[in-house]
Structure formats: C-alpha cells, structure tokens
Design an enzyme around this catalytic site. Structure first.
Site, PDB file in Angstrom:
ATOM      1  N   GLY A  72       1.885 -13.700   1.445  1.00 18.99           N
ATOM      2  CA  GLY A  72       3.120 -14.435   1.701  1.00 18.99           C
ATOM      3  C   GLY A  72       3.593 -14.297   3.144  1.00 18.99           C
ATOM      4  O   GLY A  72       4.045 -15.275   3.751  1.00 18.99           O
ATOM      5  N   ASN A 151      14.279 -13.266  -3.655  1.00 19.48           N
ATOM      6  CA  ASN A 151      13.571 -12.096  -4.168  1.00 19.48           C
ATOM      7  C   ASN A 151      14.479 -10.949  -4.586  1.00 19.48           C
ATOM      8  O   ASN A 151      14.046 -10.040  -5.284  1.00 19.48           O
ATOM      9  CB  ASN A 151      12.542 -11.600  -3.136  1.00 19.48           C
ATOM     10  CG  ASN A 151      13.121 -11.447  -1.756  1.00 19.48           C
ATOM     11  OD1 ASN A 151      13.630 -12.398  -1.167  1.00 19.48           O
ATOM     12  ND2 ASN A 151      13.084 -10.244  -1.239  1.00 19.48           N
ATOM     13  N   GLN A 179       8.010 -15.695  -4.933  1.00 20.01           N
ATOM     14  CA  GLN A 179       8.504 -15.095  -6.183  1.00 20.01           C
ATOM     15  C   GLN A 179       8.355 -16.041  -7.374  1.00 20.01           C
ATOM     16  O   GLN A 179       8.515 -15.631  -8.515  1.00 20.01           O
ATOM     17  CB  GLN A 179       9.978 -14.698  -6.042  1.00 20.01           C
ATOM     18  CG  GLN A 179      10.221 -13.518  -5.107  1.00 20.01           C
ATOM     19  CD  GLN A 179       9.719 -12.187  -5.679  1.00 20.01           C
ATOM     20  OE1 GLN A 179       9.517 -12.031  -6.881  1.00 20.01           O
ATOM     21  NE2 GLN A 179       9.510 -11.219  -4.801  1.00 20.01           N
ATOM     22  N   SER A 199       1.813 -15.767  -2.941  1.00 18.38           N
ATOM     23  CA  SER A 199       1.152 -14.472  -2.748  1.00 18.38           C
ATOM     24  C   SER A 199       0.639 -13.936  -4.080  1.00 18.38           C
ATOM     25  O   SER A 199       1.394 -13.860  -5.056  1.00 18.38           O
ATOM     26  CB  SER A 199       2.178 -13.496  -2.152  1.00 18.38           C
ATOM     27  OG  SER A 199       1.632 -12.209  -2.085  1.00 18.38           O
ATOM     28  N   HIS A 201      -0.279 -10.956  -5.261  1.00 16.32           N
ATOM     29  CA  HIS A 201       0.146  -9.705  -5.914  1.00 16.32           C
ATOM     30  C   HIS A 201       1.468  -9.844  -6.651  1.00 16.32           C
ATOM     31  O   HIS A 201       1.876  -8.933  -7.386  1.00 16.32           O
ATOM     32  CB  HIS A 201       0.164  -8.531  -4.922  1.00 16.32           C
ATOM     33  CG  HIS A 201       1.315  -8.512  -3.962  1.00 16.32           C
ATOM     34  ND1 HIS A 201       2.413  -7.718  -4.156  1.00 16.32           N
ATOM     35  CD2 HIS A 201       1.528  -9.147  -2.798  1.00 16.32           C
ATOM     36  CE1 HIS A 201       3.255  -7.865  -3.133  1.00 16.32           C
ATOM     37  NE2 HIS A 201       2.729  -8.738  -2.301  1.00 16.32           N
ATOM     38  N   THR A 237     -13.443 -14.369   8.064  1.00 14.85           N
ATOM     39  CA  THR A 237     -14.395 -14.415   6.953  1.00 14.85           C
ATOM     40  C   THR A 237     -13.639 -14.344   5.629  1.00 14.85           C
ATOM     41  O   THR A 237     -12.782 -13.482   5.451  1.00 14.85           O
ATOM     42  CB  THR A 237     -15.385 -13.243   7.067  1.00 14.85           C
ATOM     43  OG1 THR A 237     -16.039 -13.357   8.331  1.00 14.85           O
ATOM     44  CG2 THR A 237     -16.428 -13.269   5.949  1.00 14.85           C
ATOM     45  N   CYS A 324      10.973  -4.268   0.620  1.00 17.72           N
ATOM     46  CA  CYS A 324      10.955  -4.155   2.078  1.00 17.72           C
ATOM     47  C   CYS A 324      12.224  -3.492   2.578  1.00 17.72           C
ATOM     48  O   CYS A 324      12.291  -3.003   3.683  1.00 17.72           O
ATOM     49  CB  CYS A 324      10.826  -5.536   2.705  1.00 17.72           C
ATOM     50  SG  CYS A 324       9.781  -6.608   1.759  1.00 17.72           S
TER      51      CYS A 324
HETATM   52  N1  PLP Z   1       8.455 -13.959   0.611  1.00 15.60           N
HETATM   53  C1  PLP Z   1       9.100 -13.455  -0.437  1.00 15.60           C
HETATM   54  C2  PLP Z   1      10.203 -14.246  -1.072  1.00 15.60           C
HETATM   55  C3  PLP Z   1       8.751 -12.203  -0.955  1.00 15.60           C
HETATM   56  O1  PLP Z   1       9.414 -11.696  -2.002  1.00 15.60           O
HETATM   57  C4  PLP Z   1       7.707 -11.474  -0.317  1.00 15.60           C
HETATM   58  C5  PLP Z   1       7.363 -10.113  -0.785  1.00 15.60           C
HETATM   59  O2  PLP Z   1       8.177  -9.394  -1.295  1.00 15.60           O
HETATM   60  C6  PLP Z   1       7.048 -12.068   0.775  1.00 15.60           C
HETATM   61  C7  PLP Z   1       7.449 -13.301   1.218  1.00 15.60           C
HETATM   62  C8  PLP Z   1       5.920 -11.362   1.468  1.00 15.60           C
HETATM   63  O3  PLP Z   1       4.722 -11.518   0.697  1.00 15.60           O
HETATM   64  P1  PLP Z   1       3.483 -10.526   0.895  1.00 15.60           P
HETATM   65  O4  PLP Z   1       3.876  -9.213   0.298  1.00 15.60           O
HETATM   66  O5  PLP Z   1       2.351 -11.194   0.169  1.00 15.60           O
HETATM   67  O6  PLP Z   1       3.218 -10.459   2.359  1.00 15.60           O
END
Ligand code: PLP
Length: 374
Positions: A72, A151, A179, A199, A201, A237, A324
């Site tokens: 992401g 998020n 999300q 993303s 994960h 790659t 974060c």
């Molecule tokens: N954008 C949002 C809304 C997210 O919640 C997150 C991760 O918490 C990201 C971007 C970043 O994604 P990634 O962890 O894949 O870099």
C-alpha cells in the site's frame, strides 16, 4: 497455555493457509526469473499472468490495469508523486486530513518540491463530503485522493460521488482502498476511479506485496525506475510467490464476501451490545457506515494505552490507533481531524475483527474490556 486472541486485523492479518500452500512452489522449485526467455521461466510467467487476471477480476478491472507493487505504501507514493511529476504546470492535489501517512507524507514531499496540496476536513462522523470537495476543487486541480475506508475509525467514504465531482472538474481520482479490498465488494468500474491502492497483508495475503489499479489511459509517470517489468511501469524482478499468494488470498476472501460480512457484523453487534448491557459509557466512532469488524471505541477519561496493555496481559491484541501510530502517545491525526474531544481521544481503542475470529473471541474481548473499565 493461554490462547492468543488476535483482534488487530486492520494492522495486519494472518496469512491464509491456502495462500501459503500456493506460494511454496514458487519459492523452491520454480525459482526462474519470469523475464527470461528459457523454459524455466515459462511457469513463473504464466503464474504472473494468471495472478494478474485473478486480481483484476476481483475488482472488476482488466488484467493490464493491474500493476504489482511492494504494498500500500508504494502504491500510494506512486500515485501522489507519479501524478504530480506527470504535470509540468504543477496543478494542485486535493486529499483529506485523515489519510494514511503513506498519502500524507507523499503529499508533504511533493509540496516541498513546489506542487500545491490542499487538505479536506472530514465531518465529526468521519466522512469526507462531496460538498466539501465541490467547495475546494477547481479547474487547476490535477488529482483528488480520498481513502476508501479510514484505517483508524473504519468509516467508508462516498467514493463514487467524490469521484464524480473530481471528473466534473477534469481531475483524476485515486482511492487508497488498502483497508477495504478483500473485506467489502470493490468494483472499480462502478466507482469510476482512475487509480486504487491495495495491500495483500490486509486481506490474509503475504506482507510486502500489493497492487495499484491504473485505469487504461491514465497519465501517471513511473515511480520505481529500472527494468521493463510490469509493462515498463514498475521496475524490479517480480516476486512471483507473493503475487500468487496475494491473488489466492484475495480470491478466497472475495468468493465468500457476503457471508463473511454477515458473520463479522454479527460479532461486531455482539461486542457493542455486551458493553452497553454492562452499562459501560463509550462513543462508537464513525458508526454510520464502517468497515465490517473495525470498531473504534472511545472511553472518556481513560487511557487507551493502558487498556491495550491490560488486554495484552489477558492475551488479547488490539490497538490504540493505527499500527503506524502505536509508538506515538500523541492523539492521532485521524482523531484530531474529526475533532474528537481530547478526553475521549486519549481513551480510544481500535478492535478489528477478521475472518479467523469467533464468537467466543468476542465474548472474551468484551469480558476483558468490562473488567478493565468497570
Ligand atoms: N493505506 C492504509 C489506509 C493503510 O491502512 C495502510 C497500512 O496500515 C497503508 C496504506 C500502508 O500499506 P502497507 O502496509 O502495505 O505499506
């Protein structure tokens, strides 16, 4: 041994076993570089094409509109910087004050280079209104970027309407759907968006892989320069194992999305009802339309950090805000943006349920919260 209860699925999710099994051949036997012309590269090349088709189908895109990235953060950086750098006239970007830092810090980076950025304020209910965008947008706006779902508080934004406002002024529209993808139905054609970040994960795929949807014909300069991978738009790659794992996890979730949403909503209501029945006073942030399972609760006069640690001692993982932000004891930029009163903001926790959670997990979380808060 005490069983761990994981309720921080907005931070990351457990890798699906199906996705893991789909990944292993590409890590061990089929290690060929998909760009090479010899036989060993044939299967990885096909796996790459198949995964791209699966991902595209899940969001109703064309396969050549899907670009694999490292996640992401990279997808968001690519959109904000790649869009600005495609415009010699340095026209403006509009975003909102409660985006993820992948967007906000990318915007700060282009501002330092002289590209203007304006920030919309969400409502107290956590929504960026199309009216507020109408009030800010002009013909000198190049890009509007608004997240699909926040998020920290889970609020789902009126993306289709926001996108219509952007297009009416000749601007591109991007949504950070990190999300949302794999948790709610996302259809890029119905939404009308030009770009969308996701993303793996966050939807039970592996970490460090994601994608950016770029509608055919959208003018975006590349962000990662180098080789000719991803149709010469994103060098490096290809990580075949992770790309296959992501496609497998996404399809697994999308195939059962309706029943998944029903199950998770049931658990969400059970948790809220248990707290209410126990006479716990709380504010359920952004409770209009939120992501299934993402529950942001504020307890006046309490300390969110302390609640998190008490639950951790009981073997329960939750969050105070976004992952974060978890080292930062300041009030998060999201809660500041929705003007949440400080005494509530400091007592805010995020519980995010996922497909591996059960009713008994929810009952244990409710009991632990009631114990800490009574
Ligand atoms: N954008 C949002 C809304 C997210 O919640 C997150 C991760 O918490 C990201 C971007 C970043 O994604 P990634 O962890 O894949 O870099």
């Amino acid at each position: 041994m005490k069983q761990l209860i994981y309720a921080d699925n907005a931070a990351t999710t457990q890798l699906s076993k199906t996705a893991f099994d789909a990944m292993t051949p590409w890590l061990l036997d089929e290690y060929g570089n998909a760009s090479q012309p010899y036989a060993l590269a044939r299967k990885p090349k096909k796996a790459l094409a198949d995964a791209r088709a699966v991902v595209a189908q899940c969001i109703n895109a064309q396969p050549d509109e899907i670009f694999f990235t490292s996640g992401g953060t990279e997808s968001d950086n690519w959109v904000i910087k790649g869009s600005a750098f495609a415009d010699p006239e340095k026209r403006a970007t509009i975003t909102s004050a409660f985006e993820h830092h992948a967007i906000l810090h990318s915007c700060a980076a282009i501002e330092r280079l002289g590209y203007p950025v304006a920030y919309l304020t969400p409502t107290a209910g956590g929504i960026v209104s199309p009216e507020s965008l109408k009030g800010m947008i002009s013909n000198s706006t190049r890009l509007v970027s608004i997240m699909y779902a926040n998020n920290e508080i889970g609020t789902i934004q009126p993306i289709k309407e926001l996108c219509e406002v952007a297009h009416a002024h000749g601007a591109l529209f991007h949504t950070d759907a990190v999300q949302a993808v794999g948790h709610v139905k996302v259809d890029v054609k119905e939404l009308g968006v030009d770009m969308l970040s996701a993303s793996a994960h966050k939807f039970n795929g592996p970490k460090g892989i994601g994608f950016l949807y770029i509608r055919k014909g959208t003018n975006l300069v590349s962000y990662v320069d180098g080789g000719a991978q991803e149709n010469s738009h994103r060098a490096g790659t290809e990580n075949i194992a992770s790309i296959v794992g992501m496609a497998t996890a996404l399809k697994e979730n999308c195939d059962v999305i309706d029943s998944h949403i029903t199950d998770i909503r049931g658990m969400e209501h059970r948790l809220i009802d248990a707290l209410s029945d126990a006479q716990i006073q709380f504010v359920h942030n952004g409770n209009n339309e939120t992501l299934p399972g993402l529950i942001s609760l504020s307890f006046a006069g309490m300390d969110g950090e302390a609640i998190l640690h008490r639950l951790d001692l009981a073997g329960i993982c939750i969050s105070t805000g976004s992952a974060c932000n978890s080292k930062n004891t300041e009030i998060s930029h999201v809660l500041q943006a929705i003007l949440l009163d400080e005494s509530y903001a400091k007592g805010t926790v995020r519980i995010s349920l996922g497909k591996n959670n059960t009713i008994s997990d929810v009952d244990a979380i409710a009991a632990a919260l009631i114990k800490v808060l009574s």
